[in-house]
Design a protein around this motif. Structure first.
Motif, short mmCIF file in Angstrom:
data_model
loop_
_atom_site.label_atom_id
_atom_site.label_comp_id
_atom_site.label_asym_id
_atom_site.label_seq_id
_atom_site.Cartn_x
_atom_site.Cartn_y
_atom_site.Cartn_z
N TYR A 125 0.83 -1.20 0.00
CA TYR A 125 0.00 0.00 0.00
C TYR A 125 0.87 1.25 0.00
O TYR A 125 2.09 1.19 0.17
N LEU B 277 -2.60 -1.26 -2.93
CA LEU B 277 -2.17 -1.50 -4.30
C LEU B 277 -2.23 -2.97 -4.70
O LEU B 277 -2.66 -3.30 -5.80
N ARG B 278 -1.77 -3.84 -3.82
CA ARG B 278 -1.77 -5.27 -4.12
C ARG B 278 -1.95 -6.06 -2.84
O ARG B 278 -1.58 -5.61 -1.76
N ARG C 18 11.87 -5.16 -6.57
CA ARG C 18 11.86 -4.19 -7.67
C ARG C 18 12.69 -2.96 -7.34
O ARG C 18 13.48 -2.46 -8.17
N THR D 183 6.60 2.10 -1.85
CA THR D 183 5.39 1.58 -1.23
C THR D 183 5.75 1.03 0.14
O THR D 183 6.93 0.95 0.51
N ALA E 77 3.52 -8.08 -13.44
CA ALA E 77 3.10 -7.08 -12.45
C ALA E 77 2.81 -5.74 -13.13
O ALA E 77 1.85 -5.04 -12.77
N LEU E 78 3.62 -5.38 -14.13
CA LEU E 78 3.40 -4.12 -14.86
C LEU E 78 2.09 -4.17 -15.63
O LEU E 78 1.32 -3.21 -15.65
N SER F 286 -0.59 -5.99 -14.92
CA SER F 286 -1.67 -5.90 -13.94
C SER F 286 -1.84 -4.47 -13.44
O SER F 286 -2.97 -3.99 -13.26
N SER F 287 -0.72 -3.79 -13.23
CA SER F 287 -0.77 -2.40 -12.76
C SER F 287 -1.43 -1.50 -13.80
O SER F 287 -2.22 -0.61 -13.46
N ASP F 288 -1.12 -1.72 -15.09
CA ASP F 288 -1.73 -0.91 -16.15
C ASP F 288 -3.24 -1.10 -16.18
O ASP F 288 -4.01 -0.14 -16.30
N ARG G 129 -5.14 -2.10 -13.77
CA ARG G 129 -5.72 -1.56 -12.53
C ARG G 129 -5.84 -0.04 -12.60
O ARG G 129 -6.81 0.54 -12.12
N THR G 130 -4.85 0.62 -13.21
CA THR G 130 -4.90 2.07 -13.35
C THR G 130 -6.13 2.49 -14.14
O THR G 130 -6.84 3.44 -13.78
#
Length: 234
Positions: free
Chosen positions: A67, A78-79, A90, A100, A139-140, A142-144, A146-147
């Motif tokens: 978070y 965040l996850r 990372r 984070t 992970a990238l 999934s992040s995209d 999610r954004t």
């Protein structure tokens, strides 16, 4: 945190087999000599924003939240990590401090491997490099996604997506079919980028529509297809 003696090396390496099988015999010995197994109690921080990264972290049992505190101290979840997933590396690879924070969502056991040990293996082991490249790329992606969800979906769509994500991540309890994580309303709201009051109200709406059943912190999905439709179109 406290060292954990419940988990033996053979159990740890069996759980981490996706990574362990990529190592040479010498690398396995070095990793085994360097790793630590640690227990974190519920809500205990694992690392915080600004800390220097030191370890590759693998969640062995329990649940971990990643978070970041935002404007006005509001937290953005965040996850959520599940066994067996790797995190915490990372920032080290980017040569920067953590951006984070991570904390135990419930009592959790993690395996810590010093990043200098991992880095030494990465310099010679192409398969291990591909392993981490794949993890970072996933992970990238999934992040995209999610954004887009958090910025474009209506609150109903965001909450529906979060419930489906929790179910897909942790499964359901065998005795009740409820999602196998008892998540506080505040954390559910933080995961869905909404206020706690909006999360409570939307959960009640879903219950009235017979999409879910709510029993305290237990949430059971009744109509997955309709919930997916809400996730897609709000």
């Amino acid at each position: 945190m406290a060292s954990s003696y419940k988990w033996g090396l053979s159990e740890i390496t069996a759980l981490m087999n996706d990574l362990w099988q990529l190592l040479s015999e010498d690398e396995k010995q070095t990793f085994a000599e360097s790793l630590r197994v640690v227990t974190y109690r519920k809500h205990e921080p694992i690392y915080e924003v600004g800390d220097r990264p030191e370890y590759l972290i693998c969640l062995i049992s329990g649940k971990i939240k990643i978070y970041r505190d935002g404007v006005g101290g509001r937290s953005q979840l965040l996850r959520l990590m599940r066994p067996v997933q790797y995190f915490g590396y990372r920032a080290w690879m980017a040569n920067e401090c953590y951006v984070t924070s991570a904390a135990a969502f419930e009592d959790s056991v993690v395996c810590l491997i010093p990043m200098p040990v991992v880095n030494l293996a990465l310099q010679k082991n192409n398969a291990l490099c591909r392993f981490f490249m794949t993890n970072l790329a996933q992970a990238l992606g999934s992040s995209d996604l999610r954004t887009v969800s958090l910025t474009q979906k209506h609150i109903r769509g965001r909450l529906a997506e979060s419930l489906l994500f929790l179910r897909d991540t942790y499964g359901v309890a065998e005795d009740s079919q409820a999602i196998a994580i008892k998540i506080p309303r505040e954390d559910l709201a933080n995961l869905s980028n909404m206020t706690t009051s909006n999360a409570i109200r939307t959960l009640s709406d879903f219950a009235v529509e017979q999409l879910i059943v709510v029993d305290g912190r237990k949430i059971t999905i009744l109509d997955e297809q309709k919930l997916k439709l809400v996730s897609e179109i709000g």
